[in-house]
Design a protein around this motif. Structure first.
Motif, PDB file in Angstrom:
ATOM      1  N   LYS A 207     -26.255  -2.275  13.372  1.00  0.00           N
ATOM      2  CA  LYS A 207     -24.841  -2.593  13.188  1.00  0.00           C
ATOM      3  C   LYS A 207     -24.035  -2.339  14.455  1.00  0.00           C
ATOM      4  O   LYS A 207     -23.179  -3.130  14.835  1.00  0.00           O
ATOM      5  CB  LYS A 207     -24.275  -1.808  12.000  1.00  0.00           C
ATOM      6  CG  LYS A 207     -24.780  -2.302  10.648  1.00  0.00           C
ATOM      7  CD  LYS A 207     -24.342  -1.422   9.502  1.00  0.00           C
ATOM      8  CE  LYS A 207     -22.885  -1.599   9.144  1.00  0.00           C
ATOM      9  NZ  LYS A 207     -22.599  -2.916   8.557  1.00  0.00           N
ATOM     10  N   GLU A 211     -23.387  -6.358  15.350  1.00  0.00           N
ATOM     11  CA  GLU A 211     -22.309  -6.743  14.442  1.00  0.00           C
ATOM     12  C   GLU A 211     -20.970  -6.104  14.810  1.00  0.00           C
ATOM     13  O   GLU A 211     -19.947  -6.800  14.918  1.00  0.00           O
ATOM     14  CB  GLU A 211     -22.669  -6.374  13.000  1.00  0.00           C
ATOM     15  CG  GLU A 211     -21.604  -6.866  12.015  1.00  0.00           C
ATOM     16  CD  GLU A 211     -21.615  -6.126  10.688  1.00  0.00           C
ATOM     17  OE1 GLU A 211     -21.044  -6.660   9.720  1.00  0.00           O
ATOM     18  OE2 GLU A 211     -22.170  -5.013  10.624  1.00  0.00           O
ATOM     19  N   ARG A 212     -20.939  -4.784  14.951  1.00  0.00           N
ATOM     20  CA  ARG A 212     -19.662  -4.123  15.222  1.00  0.00           C
ATOM     21  C   ARG A 212     -19.057  -4.516  16.574  1.00  0.00           C
ATOM     22  O   ARG A 212     -17.834  -4.740  16.660  1.00  0.00           O
ATOM     23  CB  ARG A 212     -19.811  -2.610  15.115  1.00  0.00           C
ATOM     24  CG  ARG A 212     -20.081  -2.120  13.694  1.00  0.00           C
ATOM     25  CD  ARG A 212     -18.973  -2.529  12.737  1.00  0.00           C
ATOM     26  NE  ARG A 212     -19.252  -2.099  11.369  1.00  0.00           N
ATOM     27  CZ  ARG A 212     -18.558  -2.459  10.315  1.00  0.00           C
ATOM     28  NH1 ARG A 212     -17.532  -3.282  10.460  1.00  0.00           N
ATOM     29  NH2 ARG A 212     -18.872  -2.026   9.103  1.00  0.00           N
ATOM     30  N   HIS A 228     -14.890 -13.669  11.432  1.00  0.00           N
ATOM     31  CA  HIS A 228     -15.427 -12.337  11.118  1.00  0.00           C
ATOM     32  C   HIS A 228     -16.664 -12.460  10.227  1.00  0.00           C
ATOM     33  O   HIS A 228     -17.677 -11.782  10.456  1.00  0.00           O
ATOM     34  CB  HIS A 228     -14.364 -11.480  10.430  1.00  0.00           C
ATOM     35  CG  HIS A 228     -13.298 -10.972  11.332  1.00  0.00           C
ATOM     36  ND1 HIS A 228     -13.277  -9.685  11.831  1.00  0.00           N
ATOM     37  CD2 HIS A 228     -12.192 -11.576  11.845  1.00  0.00           C
ATOM     38  CE1 HIS A 228     -12.230  -9.515  12.592  1.00  0.00           C
ATOM     39  NE2 HIS A 228     -11.536 -10.646  12.618  1.00  0.00           N
ATOM     40  N   TYR A 231     -19.614 -13.820  12.204  1.00  0.00           N
ATOM     41  CA  TYR A 231     -20.140 -12.814  13.128  1.00  0.00           C
ATOM     42  C   TYR A 231     -20.997 -11.780  12.387  1.00  0.00           C
ATOM     43  O   TYR A 231     -22.017 -11.320  12.912  1.00  0.00           O
ATOM     44  CB  TYR A 231     -18.999 -12.123  13.871  1.00  0.00           C
ATOM     45  CG  TYR A 231     -18.423 -12.920  15.023  1.00  0.00           C
ATOM     46  CD1 TYR A 231     -19.057 -14.068  15.495  1.00  0.00           C
ATOM     47  CD2 TYR A 231     -17.241 -12.519  15.644  1.00  0.00           C
ATOM     48  CE1 TYR A 231     -18.529 -14.780  16.558  1.00  0.00           C
ATOM     49  CE2 TYR A 231     -16.707 -13.230  16.714  1.00  0.00           C
ATOM     50  CZ  TYR A 231     -17.354 -14.362  17.165  1.00  0.00           C
ATOM     51  OH  TYR A 231     -16.821 -15.075  18.224  1.00  0.00           O
ATOM     52  N   SER A 232     -20.597 -11.400  11.188  1.00  0.00           N
ATOM     53  CA  SER A 232     -21.429 -10.480  10.399  1.00  0.00           C
ATOM     54  C   SER A 232     -22.746 -11.146  10.002  1.00  0.00           C
ATOM     55  O   SER A 232     -23.814 -10.523  10.062  1.00  0.00           O
ATOM     56  CB  SER A 232     -20.681 -10.004   9.147  1.00  0.00           C
ATOM     57  OG  SER A 232     -19.680  -9.069   9.486  1.00  0.00           O
ATOM     58  N   TYR A 234     -24.283 -13.435  11.557  1.00  0.00           N
ATOM     59  CA  TYR A 234     -25.091 -13.535  12.781  1.00  0.00           C
ATOM     60  C   TYR A 234     -25.542 -12.152  13.238  1.00  0.00           C
ATOM     61  O   TYR A 234     -26.701 -11.937  13.593  1.00  0.00           O
ATOM     62  CB  TYR A 234     -24.249 -14.219  13.863  1.00  0.00           C
ATOM     63  CG  TYR A 234     -24.708 -14.051  15.296  1.00  0.00           C
ATOM     64  CD1 TYR A 234     -25.692 -14.879  15.837  1.00  0.00           C
ATOM     65  CD2 TYR A 234     -24.113 -13.100  16.120  1.00  0.00           C
ATOM     66  CE1 TYR A 234     -26.084 -14.747  17.167  1.00  0.00           C
ATOM     67  CE2 TYR A 234     -24.502 -12.965  17.453  1.00  0.00           C
ATOM     68  CZ  TYR A 234     -25.482 -13.795  17.970  1.00  0.00           C
ATOM     69  OH  TYR A 234     -25.873 -13.653  19.284  1.00  0.00           O
ATOM     70  N   GLY A 235     -24.619 -11.204  13.204  1.00  0.00           N
ATOM     71  CA  GLY A 235     -24.866  -9.908  13.823  1.00  0.00           C
ATOM     72  C   GLY A 235     -25.822  -9.006  13.062  1.00  0.00           C
ATOM     73  O   GLY A 235     -26.628  -8.293  13.674  1.00  0.00           O
ATOM     74  N   LEU A 236     -25.752  -9.010  11.729  1.00  0.00           N
ATOM     75  CA  LEU A 236     -26.616  -8.109  10.953  1.00  0.00           C
ATOM     76  C   LEU A 236     -28.099  -8.440  11.103  1.00  0.00           C
ATOM     77  O   LEU A 236     -28.904  -7.554  11.426  1.00  0.00           O
ATOM     78  CB  LEU A 236     -26.185  -8.100   9.492  1.00  0.00           C
ATOM     79  CG  LEU A 236     -24.961  -7.226   9.190  1.00  0.00           C
ATOM     80  CD1 LEU A 236     -24.499  -7.453   7.753  1.00  0.00           C
ATOM     81  CD2 LEU A 236     -25.269  -5.752   9.420  1.00  0.00           C
ATOM     82  N   ALA A 331     -29.917 -15.602  12.172  1.00  0.00           N
ATOM     83  CA  ALA A 331     -28.703 -15.296  12.934  1.00  0.00           C
ATOM     84  C   ALA A 331     -28.164 -16.540  13.622  1.00  0.00           C
ATOM     85  O   ALA A 331     -26.958 -16.826  13.586  1.00  0.00           O
ATOM     86  CB  ALA A 331     -29.004 -14.202  13.957  1.00  0.00           C
TER      87      ALA A 331
END
Length: 360
Positions: A207, A211-212, A228, A231-232, A234-236, A331
């Motif tokens: 994270k 993600e963060r 947002h 991005y989560s 994709y990011g997680l 992602a």
């Protein structure tokens, strides 16, 4: 899978040099202040400068920067400086992680607790050198966490912009600390499930690596909710893939590339997805062998080789590589589903490939 571009996304827009410039200027100011307090703090300034400026992939500020740009944020040196604060969060986590794992090296140099223990011995001071080194590593890690706040606030951004990003920054730092605790807890309880390994990886690294930082950039750009969410998404998975690559390198990596001894994760007893998968794929004798070597600080080169062969034969390495590929594809699919700045989108694609195919 899309091939990475020749120029690293960390180097586009002069990003790496600008991050390093921001960190160098900030640390110079901190050194100046520390030396007005006491000359004994000079080694503290030197150690943090060496740690922060002497290495690091700059992936976290890169994800944050391209997340910011992807959401329509206007480039500025103030934004780059604010996002460079992520490097102090990373430094804090690594200093504390090395201490908890009793690691000797980081990036090919002595870990902070070893560096200060050696300083104690060389000076012939009283008391326990290792105890002094441990205390120094705790305090320097804490100082880096404090400085992450200070750099974020002093970078020159409008206070309202910083206030939008503040909740993301706070939650990210909480997550990495509780992730570290869960990692320590998992090692002593002996939980070998893939579910547990996944949770530790998610909070300890995934994270706050991808993600963060992305959401931090989105908050600075005042991005809409759909950005947002994308991005989560994709990011997680990408953060998990990044951590799985780290797990593979912790067992199979080349010390010349990783800066850590071969098989260090095995000696430290890391209950990673790779290890959990191997334990599911071996017979009783193999399980006994793997658990017998896991967490043995005296595990020698031959022992590491035997465990590597066992993990490979169990199919765990292949399964982990397949999972890295699947998570990365997931992602990239999420990234393709949202409207982003074209250059930033490509940078995020290339960052995904760089993060999951790395060898160090």
């Amino acid at each position: 899978m899309t091939q990475a571009a020749p120029v690293s996304p960390v180097d586009r827009a002069g990003l790496r040099q600008r991050i390093d410039k921001s960190l160098t200027e900030f640390l110079a100011g901190q050194r100046g202040w520390l030396t007005t307090v006491d000359d004994g703090l000079v080694p503290v300034a030197e150690a943090i400068e060496a740690f922060v400026l002497g290495g690091g992939k700059r992936l976290r500020p890169a994800f944050a920067y391209w997340g910011y740009r992807g959401a329509g944020g206007v480039d500025s040196d103030q934004v780059v400086a604010a996002l460079a604060a992520l490097e102090f969060v990373q430094a804090s986590a690594l200093m504390h992680d090395d201490l908890m794992d009793r690691s000797d090296t980081r990036r090919g140099e002595p870990a902070v607790h070893r560096r200060f223990a050696a300083r104690h011995r060389a000076a012939g001071w009283g008391g326990d050198p290792d105890g002094f080194g441990d205390a120094a590593a705790i305090l320097l890690g804490d100082l880096c966490l404090v400085w992450s706040d200070e750099l974020l606030h002093s970078a020159g951004l409008d206070p309202r912009t910083v206030a939008r990003a503040r909740p993301v920054f706070d939650e990210m730092r909480t997550e990495v600390i509780i992730g570290q605790y869960l990692d320590v807890l998992t090692q002593v309880t002996g939980d070998t499930s893939r579910e547990r390994a996944g949770k530790v990886a998610r909070y300890k690294s995934a994270k706050y690596t991808v993600e963060r930082p992305l959401l931090l950039g989105a908050a600075l750009a005042d991005a809409p909710a759909e950005v947002h969410a994308a991005y989560s998404a994709y990011g997680l998975p990408l953060g998990e893939a990044f951590q799985l690559r780290d797990d593979v390198l912790g067992v199979f990596g080349d010390p010349e590339r990783t800066g850590k001894p071969a098989g260090d994760d095995l000696r430290e007893g890391k209950r990673t997805y790779l290890v959990a998968t191997a334990l599911e794929g071996v017979d009783d004798a193999g399980r006994e062998l793997l658990l017998g070597g896991l967490g043995d600080p005296g595990l020698d080169t031959d022992g590491v080789t035997r465990l590597r062969e066992l993990i490979t034969a169990s199919g765990a390495l292949e399964r982990t590589e397949r999972r890295i590929a699947a998570l990365t594809e997931s992602a990239l699919a999420a990234l393709a589903a949202v409207d982003l700045d074209t250059e930033a989108r490509q940078a995020l694609v290339d960052l995904a490939i760089a993060a999951t195919r790395r060898t160090d």
